[in-house]
Design a protein around this motif. Structure first.
Motif, PDB file in Angstrom:
ATOM      1  N   THR A   1      -6.618 -11.357   9.714  1.00 28.63           N
ATOM      2  CA  THR A   1      -6.544 -11.146   8.274  1.00 28.63           C
ATOM      3  C   THR A   1      -5.704  -9.920   7.950  1.00 28.63           C
ATOM      4  OG1 THR A   1      -8.728 -12.151   7.998  1.00 28.63           O
ATOM      5  CG2 THR A   1      -7.897 -10.812   6.191  1.00 28.63           C
ATOM      6  N   LYS A   2      -5.900  -8.810   8.717  1.00 26.54           N
ATOM      7  CA  LYS A   2      -5.113  -7.593   8.515  1.00 26.54           C
ATOM      8  C   LYS A   2      -3.635  -7.851   8.793  1.00 26.54           C
ATOM      9  CE  LYS A   2      -8.942  -4.474   9.692  1.00 26.54           C
ATOM     10  NZ  LYS A   2      -9.423  -3.485  10.684  1.00 26.54           N
ATOM     11  N   GLU A   3      -3.342  -8.568   9.888  1.00 28.09           N
ATOM     12  CA  GLU A   3      -1.961  -8.858  10.228  1.00 28.09           C
ATOM     13  C   GLU A   3      -1.301  -9.725   9.161  1.00 28.09           C
ATOM     14  OE1 GLU A   3      -2.035 -10.622  14.059  1.00 28.09           O
ATOM     15  OE2 GLU A   3      -2.667  -8.804  15.102  1.00 28.09           O
ATOM     16  N   SER A   4      -2.059 -10.683   8.634  1.00 32.76           N
ATOM     17  CA  SER A   4      -1.517 -11.554   7.596  1.00 32.76           C
ATOM     18  C   SER A   4      -1.196 -10.756   6.334  1.00 32.76           C
ATOM     19  CB  SER A   4      -2.511 -12.674   7.263  1.00 32.76           C
ATOM     20  OG  SER A   4      -2.766 -13.459   8.405  1.00 32.76           O
ATOM     21  N   PHE A   5      -2.065  -9.781   5.974  1.00 34.50           N
ATOM     22  CA  PHE A   5      -1.826  -8.950   4.790  1.00 34.50           C
ATOM     23  C   PHE A   5      -0.555  -8.141   4.970  1.00 34.50           C
ATOM     24  CE2 PHE A   5      -2.766  -6.503   1.099  1.00 34.50           C
ATOM     25  CZ  PHE A   5      -2.371  -5.210   1.407  1.00 34.50           C
ATOM     26  N   ILE A   6      -0.362  -7.567   6.165  1.00 35.81           N
ATOM     27  CA  ILE A   6       0.823  -6.757   6.429  1.00 35.81           C
ATOM     28  C   ILE A   6       2.086  -7.610   6.348  1.00 35.81           C
ATOM     29  CG2 ILE A   6       2.028  -5.397   8.182  1.00 35.81           C
ATOM     30  CD1 ILE A   6      -0.704  -4.395   9.132  1.00 35.81           C
ATOM     31  N   LYS A   7       2.041  -8.831   6.929  1.00 35.77           N
ATOM     32  CA  LYS A   7       3.216  -9.699   6.918  1.00 35.77           C
ATOM     33  C   LYS A   7       3.572 -10.130   5.503  1.00 35.77           C
ATOM     34  CE  LYS A   7       2.662 -11.609  11.583  1.00 35.77           C
ATOM     35  NZ  LYS A   7       2.407 -12.834  12.383  1.00 35.77           N
ATOM     36  N   ARG A   8       2.535 -10.458   4.706  1.00 38.33           N
ATOM     37  CA  ARG A   8       2.791 -10.911   3.349  1.00 38.33           C
ATOM     38  C   ARG A   8       3.374  -9.818   2.463  1.00 38.33           C
ATOM     39  NH1 ARG A   8      -2.410 -13.301   3.777  1.00 38.33           N
ATOM     40  NH2 ARG A   8      -3.231 -11.606   2.472  1.00 38.33           N
ATOM     41  N   ASN A   9       3.035  -8.526   2.750  1.00 38.86           N
ATOM     42  CA  ASN A   9       3.452  -7.406   1.900  1.00 38.86           C
ATOM     43  C   ASN A   9       4.415  -6.464   2.605  1.00 38.86           C
ATOM     44  OD1 ASN A   9       1.472  -7.679  -0.583  1.00 38.86           O
ATOM     45  ND2 ASN A   9       0.227  -7.975   1.254  1.00 38.86           N
ATOM     46  N   MET A  10       5.106  -6.957   3.635  1.00 39.30           N
ATOM     47  CA  MET A  10       6.010  -6.114   4.413  1.00 39.30           C
ATOM     48  C   MET A  10       7.115  -5.522   3.539  1.00 39.30           C
ATOM     49  SD  MET A  10       6.725  -4.760   7.281  1.00 39.30           S
ATOM     50  CE  MET A  10       5.715  -5.661   8.450  1.00 39.30           C
ATOM     51  N   TRP A  11       7.684  -6.299   2.618  1.00 37.63           N
ATOM     52  CA  TRP A  11       8.795  -5.813   1.802  1.00 37.63           C
ATOM     53  C   TRP A  11       8.335  -4.659   0.922  1.00 37.63           C
ATOM     54  CZ3 TRP A  11      10.310  -5.220  -3.285  1.00 37.63           C
ATOM     55  CH2 TRP A  11      11.689  -5.042  -3.499  1.00 37.63           C
ATOM     56  N   TRP A  12       7.179  -4.834   0.261  1.00 38.73           N
ATOM     57  CA  TRP A  12       6.674  -3.786  -0.617  1.00 38.73           C
ATOM     58  C   TRP A  12       6.284  -2.537   0.172  1.00 38.73           C
ATOM     59  CZ3 TRP A  12       7.592  -4.276  -5.528  1.00 38.73           C
ATOM     60  CH2 TRP A  12       7.714  -5.562  -6.093  1.00 38.73           C
ATOM     61  N   LEU A  13       5.698  -2.711   1.324  1.00 38.21           N
ATOM     62  CA  LEU A  13       5.316  -1.555   2.144  1.00 38.21           C
ATOM     63  C   LEU A  13       6.544  -0.790   2.606  1.00 38.21           C
ATOM     64  CD1 LEU A  13       2.447  -3.163   4.285  1.00 38.21           C
ATOM     65  CD2 LEU A  13       2.203  -1.528   2.400  1.00 38.21           C
ATOM     66  N   THR A  14       7.607  -1.536   2.982  1.00 34.93           N
ATOM     67  CA  THR A  14       8.851  -0.880   3.406  1.00 34.93           C
ATOM     68  C   THR A  14       9.479  -0.113   2.254  1.00 34.93           C
ATOM     69  OG1 THR A  14       9.236  -2.679   4.991  1.00 34.93           O
ATOM     70  CG2 THR A  14      11.116  -1.278   4.441  1.00 34.93           C
ATOM     71  N   LEU A  15       9.473  -0.733   1.052  1.00 34.46           N
ATOM     72  CA  LEU A  15      10.032  -0.058  -0.126  1.00 34.46           C
ATOM     73  C   LEU A  15       9.234   1.193  -0.459  1.00 34.46           C
ATOM     74  CD1 LEU A  15      12.022  -0.037  -2.505  1.00 34.46           C
ATOM     75  CD2 LEU A  15      10.408  -1.485  -3.762  1.00 34.46           C
ATOM     76  N   LEU A  16       7.924   1.134  -0.392  1.00 34.38           N
ATOM     77  CA  LEU A  16       7.072   2.280  -0.692  1.00 34.38           C
ATOM     78  C   LEU A  16       7.316   3.400   0.312  1.00 34.38           C
ATOM     79  CD1 LEU A  16       4.779   3.559  -2.322  1.00 34.38           C
ATOM     80  CD2 LEU A  16       3.150   2.416  -0.798  1.00 34.38           C
ATOM     81  N   LEU A  17       7.428   3.021   1.588  1.00 39.27           N
ATOM     82  CA  LEU A  17       7.691   4.029   2.613  1.00 39.27           C
ATOM     83  C   LEU A  17       9.043   4.707   2.379  1.00 39.27           C
ATOM     84  CD1 LEU A  17       6.817   5.394   5.239  1.00 39.27           C
ATOM     85  CD2 LEU A  17       7.901   3.521   6.492  1.00 39.27           C
ATOM     86  N   GLY A  18      10.047   3.922   1.980  1.00 40.85           N
ATOM     87  CA  GLY A  18      11.374   4.479   1.713  1.00 40.85           C
ATOM     88  C   GLY A  18      11.346   5.464   0.552  1.00 40.85           C
ATOM     89  N   LEU A  19      10.598   5.115  -0.516  1.00 40.91           N
ATOM     90  CA  LEU A  19      10.489   6.015  -1.673  1.00 40.91           C
ATOM     91  C   LEU A  19       9.795   7.314  -1.282  1.00 40.91           C
ATOM     92  CD1 LEU A  19       9.508   3.445  -4.473  1.00 40.91           C
ATOM     93  CD2 LEU A  19      11.697   4.633  -4.172  1.00 40.91           C
ATOM     94  N   ILE A  20       8.763   7.219  -0.436  1.00 42.76           N
ATOM     95  CA  ILE A  20       8.065   8.430   0.003  1.00 42.76           C
ATOM     96  C   ILE A  20       9.000   9.330   0.793  1.00 42.76           C
ATOM     97  CG2 ILE A  20       6.216   9.280   1.495  1.00 42.76           C
ATOM     98  CD1 ILE A  20       4.601   6.781   0.728  1.00 42.76           C
ATOM     99  N   VAL A  21       9.843   8.719   1.668  1.00 46.19           N
ATOM    100  CA  VAL A  21      10.780   9.511   2.475  1.00 46.19           C
ATOM    101  C   VAL A  21      11.806  10.188   1.576  1.00 46.19           C
ATOM    102  CG1 VAL A  21      12.605   9.350   4.211  1.00 46.19           C
ATOM    103  CG2 VAL A  21      10.456   8.097   4.536  1.00 46.19           C
ATOM    104  N   ILE A  22      12.340   9.439   0.603  1.00 45.71           N
ATOM    105  CA  ILE A  22      13.339  10.011  -0.314  1.00 45.71           C
ATOM    106  C   ILE A  22      12.725  11.141  -1.139  1.00 45.71           C
ATOM    107  CG2 ILE A  22      14.746   9.511  -2.355  1.00 45.71           C
ATOM    108  CD1 ILE A  22      15.154   6.695  -1.235  1.00 45.71           C
ATOM    109  N   ALA A  23      11.502  10.954  -1.625  1.00 46.55           N
ATOM    110  CA  ALA A  23      10.835  11.996  -2.398  1.00 46.55           C
ATOM    111  C   ALA A  23      10.615  13.237  -1.559  1.00 46.55           C
ATOM    112  CB  ALA A  23       9.493  11.462  -2.925  1.00 46.55           C
ATOM    113  N   ALA A  24      10.251  13.046  -0.288  1.00 49.51           N
ATOM    114  CA  ALA A  24      10.043  14.190   0.600  1.00 49.51           C
ATOM    115  C   ALA A  24      11.337  14.955   0.824  1.00 49.51           C
ATOM    116  CB  ALA A  24       9.453  13.699   1.916  1.00 49.51           C
ATOM    117  N   ILE A  25      12.464  14.232   0.972  1.00 50.95           N
ATOM    118  CA  ILE A  25      13.776  14.883   1.195  1.00 50.95           C
ATOM    119  C   ILE A  25      14.181  15.672  -0.060  1.00 50.95           C
ATOM    120  CG2 ILE A  25      16.214  14.444   1.575  1.00 50.95           C
ATOM    121  CD1 ILE A  25      15.433  12.047   3.294  1.00 50.95           C
ATOM    122  N   LEU A  26      14.017  15.046  -1.232  1.00 45.97           N
ATOM    123  CA  LEU A  26      14.382  15.738  -2.482  1.00 45.97           C
ATOM    124  C   LEU A  26      13.542  16.991  -2.683  1.00 45.97           C
ATOM    125  CD1 LEU A  26      14.844  12.687  -4.916  1.00 45.97           C
ATOM    126  CD2 LEU A  26      16.619  14.127  -3.882  1.00 45.97           C
TER     127      LEU A  26
END
Length: 266
Positions: free
Chosen positions: A235-260
């Motif tokens: 169930t956990k793996e299925s949740f991650i696979k279904r929301n991989m795009w959003w999780l990647t986008l969120l992680l990218g925004l966090i990295v950019i915010a940290a750099i700024l």
């Protein structure tokens, strides 16, 4: 593939082509009719994908007591009714193999699921049309008669063979051939008087122009044994696979915010 007329004469269908049935002399098969006018009644088209009945001039044709409107797919064992005449589709290349091992009806175990692929019987009956009944090493299937002329039978695994046994001193038809106690194979069609089933195994449905809803190599009947921990992990793996795009986008925004934030403070 053959067409058996009145349980006597057999007409061989071409590997690719059609046979026209009617009262006109130009037809391939001349039939008797209450209407004397010469005409084409129906044709049977045979190709590598399917066997198809085509009805001409709004003739009244039934298959297994069901009225045909223009066209219908034919399976081995199907009976075509025209006036007082009957024609049966027979696959002479798929004769049933007799079984000599004593029949044993397995007891179903709903709690223990199979770890491997299993076979099933696809129903063509009105009450359960399209339903797939699973038959595995820990369970069996018993067909109960749908009418007085229907014949009961049971299907079970015996020494790794899917085996069918019908009522004592009675016979049913496998691919249009009479049988009593036989080994079933994938693709066999079972006709028991009123009922009709097809034997299916996982990964064997093939795509054709006659069955667009069945993609190639679909797993029709898989069962697995799973405990609660493995189910939670899945169930956990299925949740991650279904929301991989959003999780990647969120992680990218966090990295950019940290750099700024780092650049601003320095």
């Amino acid at each position: 593939m053959q067409v058996e007329v009145k349980n006597k004469d057999s007409i061989q269908l071409p590997l690719l082509g059609h046979v026209i049935f009617g009262t006109d002399q130009i037809c391939d098969v001349i039939m008797d009719s209450e209407i004397e006018s010469p005409r084409k009644i129906f044709s049977i088209i045979h190709d590598k994908n399917a066997c198809v009945l085509e009805v001409f001039n709004d003739e009244t044709i039934h298959i297994n007591d069901l009225l045909v409107i223009e066209m219908a797919i034919l399976h081995p064992g199907d009976v075509i009714y025209f006036e007082d005449q009957t024609l049966k589709i027979v696959n002479e290349n798929r004769l049933p193999q007799n079984c000599s091992i004593p029949f044993k009806l397995n007891v179903s175990d709903d709690e223990q699921h199979l770890l491997t692929s299993v076979s099933g019987l696809r129903s063509f009956n009105e009450a359960s049309n399209g339903e797939l009944t699973i038959v595995g090493e820990h369970n069996s299937f018993t067909h109960k008669p749908l009418s007085e002329k229907d014949i009961p039978f049971s299907v079970s695994y015996i020494k790794d063979n899917l085996t069918l046994l019908c009522k004592k001193d009675e016979t049913i038809e496998i691919n249009g051939n009479k049988a009593n106690y036989v080994i079933l194979r994938n693709g066999d069609y079972i006709s028991s008087g009123t009922a009709k089933f097809c034997v299916e195994s996982p990964g064997t449905s093939s795509f054709s122009k006659y069955s667009p809803s069945h993609p190639r190599n679909i797993q029709l009947s898989e069962e697995y044994l799973q405990d609660e921990d493995s189910q939670q992990n899945i169930t956990k793996e299925s949740f991650i696979k279904r929301n991989m795009w959003w999780l990647t986008l969120l992680l990218g925004l966090i990295v950019i915010a940290a750099i700024l934030l780092y650049l601003k403070n320095n």
